[in-house]
Write an enzyme that holds these catalytic residues in place. Structure first.
Site, PDB file in Angstrom:
ATOM      1  N   THR A   1      -4.038   4.791   6.694  1.00 36.06           N
ATOM      2  CA  THR A   1      -4.199   5.821   5.683  1.00 36.06           C
ATOM      3  C   THR A   1      -3.411   5.374   4.460  1.00 36.06           C
ATOM      4  O   THR A   1      -2.246   4.946   4.569  1.00 36.06           O
ATOM      5  CB  THR A   1      -3.803   7.224   6.186  1.00 36.06           C
ATOM      6  OG1 THR A   1      -4.015   8.156   5.122  1.00 36.06           O
ATOM      7  CG2 THR A   1      -2.362   7.308   6.664  1.00 36.06           C
ATOM      8  N   GLU A   2      -4.074   5.392   3.301  1.00 37.85           N
ATOM      9  CA  GLU A   2      -3.549   4.656   2.149  1.00 37.85           C
ATOM     10  C   GLU A   2      -2.264   5.232   1.570  1.00 37.85           C
ATOM     11  O   GLU A   2      -1.605   4.581   0.772  1.00 37.85           O
ATOM     12  CB  GLU A   2      -4.622   4.511   1.057  1.00 37.85           C
ATOM     13  CG  GLU A   2      -5.165   5.807   0.497  1.00 37.85           C
ATOM     14  CD  GLU A   2      -6.456   6.232   1.178  1.00 37.85           C
ATOM     15  OE1 GLU A   2      -6.619   5.956   2.380  1.00 37.85           O
ATOM     16  OE2 GLU A   2      -7.300   6.862   0.499  1.00 37.85           O
ATOM     17  N   ASN A   3      -1.897   6.452   1.997  1.00 35.57           N
ATOM     18  CA  ASN A   3      -0.609   6.954   1.522  1.00 35.57           C
ATOM     19  C   ASN A   3       0.564   6.320   2.269  1.00 35.57           C
ATOM     20  O   ASN A   3       1.710   6.570   1.884  1.00 35.57           O
ATOM     21  CB  ASN A   3      -0.564   8.486   1.592  1.00 35.57           C
ATOM     22  CG  ASN A   3      -0.928   9.017   2.952  1.00 35.57           C
ATOM     23  OD1 ASN A   3      -1.913   8.588   3.541  1.00 35.57           O
ATOM     24  ND2 ASN A   3      -0.133   9.923   3.459  1.00 35.57           N
TER      25      ASN A   3
END
Lengths: 206, 236
Positions: free
Chosen positions: A39-41
């Site tokens: 997840t890119e966060n």
């Protein structure tokens, strides 16, 4: 759609799932395959939502929903997270779409309406950097407009990036010369899908 | 002796000046330095350029700073948040400028700024409206758009534990923009849920080395944006 897309995710893949229907893909990956979700966060090894009352507001996914971290997970900062994306380290990215063109252009961030608040997030980075971009979407919009088109009328997220689309009617590949049917959903015939596709759709080879 | 600890958030943000560029960490509420933001609202600096991934929610934290009218420009990847009217109202009435940047380009611009790199080329946004007006070049047959490194006068960052040197560790996905923003600001101001003695943080596990940090404030029980919003709090 999500189940069919999950079937194509191989053992050992590093996968980023977009917000919405693509998130469901994780539920359907066949038994025996180990897939690591990014997840890119800032997390590799994203697990399902926590049980009620057991979540941490600082453990969230890109859609800002609370999630869990699986054993073997790792946290990292945003620049490293996008090194994974932009440096070609993510094997597969599954995204939603507003339109996909026969040359693989993707529009999924803006209708271009002057009244809309423009917001792009990480979609442009994902389509430019992940190794395989797959789209999961309804074949048509809620009011029946085809989403598979000759050319996108909405602003692009990326040009020539989509390789495969999973819809409620079919699996369609984008090859060098347009849309190629790969598979029909159960009970759906080719003519029906062709009529709801606003570009040439090549049938299965005999 | 090096001691970057200050007693209050108010003292930590006292010298933020009108027209400053301020990077604010956080992805949604995760990692949002809400007490530092509230101190900045109280402090009163205006004409700010703010760099954040989002535009806040409700009327607390970043949304409250925007609502105060002290921010003239937002550099941001995703200013659309369910449950916030503050940014949409400002934007639609032309009271705030928006520079929309893809999320990875935003973090890389900050990383480059912190690393002394003035510009770089990326394929992100090629062929889209976000490449308009930017220089492009072709390398090995692929098109790339030039993006500029991003620096700031101040960065406001939240972490879980810090020491007086400014060594930091974070909590889970609250890490997000903190480590890169810390490198890219002239003055990096950190709120830590706990300040520990020198030597307590394992050097192998320090995420942000103290060289990138200017000031540290202990905020033992930081507020959660979602809880404040749920209670209908409007700051100040």
């Amino acid at each position: 759609m999500a189940k069919r897309a999950a079937f194509d995710i191989p053992d050992g893949a590093y996968v980023n799932l977009g917000i919405g229907i693509p998130e469901l893909v994780a539920k359907y990956v066949p038994e025996g395959r180990e897939v690591v979700y990014h997840t890119e966060n800032g997390l590799l090894g994203m697990g399902p939502s926590p049980a009620d009352g057991e979540g941490d507001p600082e453990l969230i996914n890109a859609g800002k929903r609370q999630i869990t971290a699986v054993p073997g997970a790792s946290y990292f900062h945003h620049a490293d997270s996008f090194v994974m994306i932009r440096g070609g380290h993510i094997d597969i990215c599954v995204l939603g779409a507003m339109q996909v063109s026969e040359t693989g252009d993707l529009a999924n961030w803006s209708t271009g309406s002057p009244d809309a608040i423009p917001a792009v997030g990480g979609a442009m980075d994902l389509v430019a950097g992940a190794n395989a971009i797959r789209v999961v979407t309804q074949h048509c919009t809620r009011d029946g407009q085809p989403k598979l088109v000759e050319a996108c009328s909405y602003p692009l997220t990326g040009a020539g990036v989509v390789k495969r689309v999973y819809t409620d009617l079919a699996v369609v590949d984008i090859s060098g010369d347009g849309f190629q049917l790969v598979e029909l959903a159960p009970g759906i015939d080719f003519e029906h899908v062709r009529d709801l596709t606003a570009a040439e759709l090549r049938p299965l080879p005999n | 002796m090096i001691d970057k600890e200050l007693p209050t958030a108010a003292e930590a943000v006292a010298d933020v000046f009108d027209g400053a560029t301020v990077m604010i960490g956080g992805f949604g509420e995760a990692g949002s330095p809400i007490e530092l933001i509230h101190a900045l609202i109280d402090q009163g600096a205006s004409g700010l350029t703010v760099v954040n991934n989002n535009a806040g929610s409700g009327e607390v934290g970043l949304a409250a700073l925007l609502k105060s009218g002290r921010v003239s420009k937002l550099i941001c990847s995703y200013p659309r948040t369910a449950g916030s009217r503050v940014f949409p109202d400002l934007y639609r009435s032309g009271r705030i400028e928006l520079e929309l940047v893809p999320q990875g380009t935003l973090s890389e611009r900050i990383r480059a700024g912190g690393a002394g790199i003035p510009a770089f080329f990326t394929p992100t946004a090629v062929g889209t409206p976000l490449q308009d007006g930017k220089e492009t070049r072709t390398f090995d047959g692929r098109d790339y758009v030039m993006e500029h490194g991003l620096t700031a006068d101040f960065a406001l960052v939240k972490c879980s534990r810090a020491d007086r040197h400014g060594n930091l560790v974070y909590n889970k996905t609250a890490r997000n923009f903190g480590p890169v923003m810390a490198t890219a600001a002239t003055t990096t101001i950190v709120q830590a849920s706990e300040i520990v003695d020198i030597g307590v943080l394992d050097p192998e596990a320090v995420v942000t080395p103290g060289i990138f940090v200017s000031r540290v404030v202990g905020v033992a029980e930081p507020a959660l944006e979602s809880e404040l919003v749920a209670r209908g709090v409007s700051y100040p």
